[in-house]
Design an enzyme around this catalytic site. Sequence first.
Site, PDB file in Angstrom:
ATOM      1  N   TRP A   1      -0.101  -8.202  -6.553  1.00 45.14           N
ATOM      2  CA  TRP A   1       0.490  -7.043  -7.246  1.00 45.14           C
ATOM      3  C   TRP A   1       1.507  -6.345  -6.332  1.00 45.14           C
ATOM      4  CZ3 TRP A   1       1.091  -5.244 -11.926  1.00 45.14           C
ATOM      5  CH2 TRP A   1       1.194  -3.876 -12.201  1.00 45.14           C
TER       6      TRP A   1
ATOM      7  N   SER B   1      -0.913   1.621   0.265  1.00 49.15           N
ATOM      8  CA  SER B   1      -0.515   1.542  -1.132  1.00 49.15           C
ATOM      9  C   SER B   1       0.366   2.720  -1.527  1.00 49.15           C
ATOM     10  CB  SER B   1      -1.768   1.425  -1.999  1.00 49.15           C
ATOM     11  OG  SER B   1      -1.438   0.790  -3.184  1.00 49.15           O
TER      12      SER B   1
ATOM     13  N   LYS C   1       3.811   3.890   0.402  1.00 47.54           N
ATOM     14  CA  LYS C   1       5.148   4.207  -0.130  1.00 47.54           C
ATOM     15  C   LYS C   1       5.590   5.546   0.460  1.00 47.54           C
ATOM     16  CE  LYS C   1       3.417   2.633  -4.686  1.00 47.54           C
ATOM     17  NZ  LYS C   1       3.453   1.212  -4.769  1.00 47.54           N
TER      18      LYS C   1
ATOM     19  N   HIS D   1      -6.641  -5.968  -1.838  1.00 49.43           N
ATOM     20  CA  HIS D   1      -5.942  -4.691  -1.685  1.00 49.43           C
ATOM     21  C   HIS D   1      -6.863  -3.624  -1.087  1.00 49.43           C
ATOM     22  CE1 HIS D   1      -2.845  -1.822  -2.734  1.00 49.43           C
ATOM     23  NE2 HIS D   1      -3.710  -1.069  -3.401  1.00 49.43           N
TER      24      HIS D   1
HETATM   25  C1  GTR Z   1      -1.731   0.834  -8.270  1.00 49.05           C
HETATM   26  C2  GTR Z   1      -0.236   0.988  -8.300  1.00 49.05           C
HETATM   27  C3  GTR Z   1       0.322   0.524  -7.007  1.00 49.05           C
HETATM   28  C4  GTR Z   1      -0.432   1.100  -5.830  1.00 49.05           C
HETATM   29  C5  GTR Z   1      -1.915   1.202  -6.046  1.00 49.05           C
HETATM   30  C6  GTR Z   1      -2.680   2.049  -5.020  1.00 49.05           C
HETATM   31  O1  GTR Z   1      -2.339   1.095  -9.453  1.00 49.05           O
HETATM   32  O2  GTR Z   1       0.259   0.202  -9.347  1.00 49.05           O
HETATM   33  O3  GTR Z   1       1.691   0.825  -6.943  1.00 49.05           O
HETATM   34  O4  GTR Z   1       0.098   2.325  -5.476  1.00 49.05           O
HETATM   35  O5  GTR Z   1      -2.218   1.687  -7.281  1.00 49.05           O
HETATM   36  O6  GTR Z   1      -2.245   3.129  -4.613  1.00 49.05           O
HETATM   37  O7  GTR Z   1      -3.765   1.623  -4.629  1.00 49.05           O
END
Ligand code: GTR
Length: 387
Positions: free
Chosen positions: A315, A224, A228, A366
């Site tokens: 998402w 996540s 990035k 996720h």
């Molecule tokens: C979320 C964010 C995502 C992702 C995520 C994470 O809230 O919108 O871009 O980075 O967190 O790191 O689990």
Amino acid sequence: LSLLFTVQAVFAQNYDESKVGSYQLPELLVTESGETISTTEQWEKIRRPEILKLFEDNVYGQVPKDFDDIQFEITKHDKKAMGGKTTLKEVAVTVTRNQKSVTMNLIVFTPNKAKKPVPMFLVINHRGLKTMDVTRQNKDGFWSAEEVIDAGYGISGFDVIDVSPDDKVKFKNGILEQLYPEQLQMENGMRGLGAWGWGASRAIDYFENDKSVDATKIISVGHSRGGKSSLWFGAQDKRVAITISNESGNSGAALSRRIFGETVERITKNFPYWFCPNYQKFAGKEDELPVDQHMLLALIAPRAVYVASAAEDLWADPKGQYLALTEAQPAFSLYGIKNCLPTEMPAVNQQVICPHMSFHNREGKHNMTPYDWQQFIQFANKYFSVL
Ligand code: GTR
């Protein structure tokens, strides 16, 4: 009426494939002066530096490379960790610039049985130290150390809090305020995601000094927000052999112009401190970005890149991540690497190995799980065996 507009703005996230409009990606292989790139030489001399700079200036900010001193201190050394099958080293990596220092703690496990030096998984960890429990009482699948060790690889990681806390206010508290305060004044200055990657580069500096580690076989992993960061890190630091992004989504592996799931507007509103200030200008204006995320994946060529998704993690736009990977292929082709990703996104739980590119879309939500790790290991085994 204005309230209605506000509510719509907040809930306008699109999860419907049929509502993805048409979009035009910036050209990967055409330079700013309009020249078409057809050789690796042109790519490396002209287009690749241009794209790197576009990401620096508009998305993640610069990553400074200079410092005065780096020291590695082994603060813990246990040759019989994890029930005897690994060696644990905890390493305090201290970097000094202009008389100020920051220390990052690196956790390193190497398998005792495997032939040295071993390839090394390096995790940019935003989930806290408990996730990388050195006692192994807490076995968190997010950092599947046992599986990695059993496969003959090393596993390592650092808590991002040491370099730049994952917090809107406190993000300055690490290297930004201490080592690189001038970055904070710059519209294209380093922020959180870049700082974490900077930390990962310092981990490789250490690995180059540890004889049990093969520093030519570093595998960067992030999930996540960490994913990035892993991509931006892998794009810049050519010492990374395999760059893995797990569900990095928007501003990671997913194409921004699809406007599916998270958007530049949402991410810059919620997490402004991850990106350089210039990125805010593109909130709601994805079409005006001089880059899209396929170009970030392309910067990794000809080294390997792995994009992992989860089917319920809309998402992060699994399809947008797959498309970005396919759109990055022309950069790999310059190196004679075959374009072999299927046009359609592979079915759930079906790993594709291409062989410098890999993808899977795991069932479920996720997270980074032992399933994901098994796929990463499988890919690394294959990739390193043909290198
Ligand atoms: C979320 C964010 C995502 C992702 C995520 C994470 O809230 O919108 O871009 O980075 O967190 O790191 O689990």
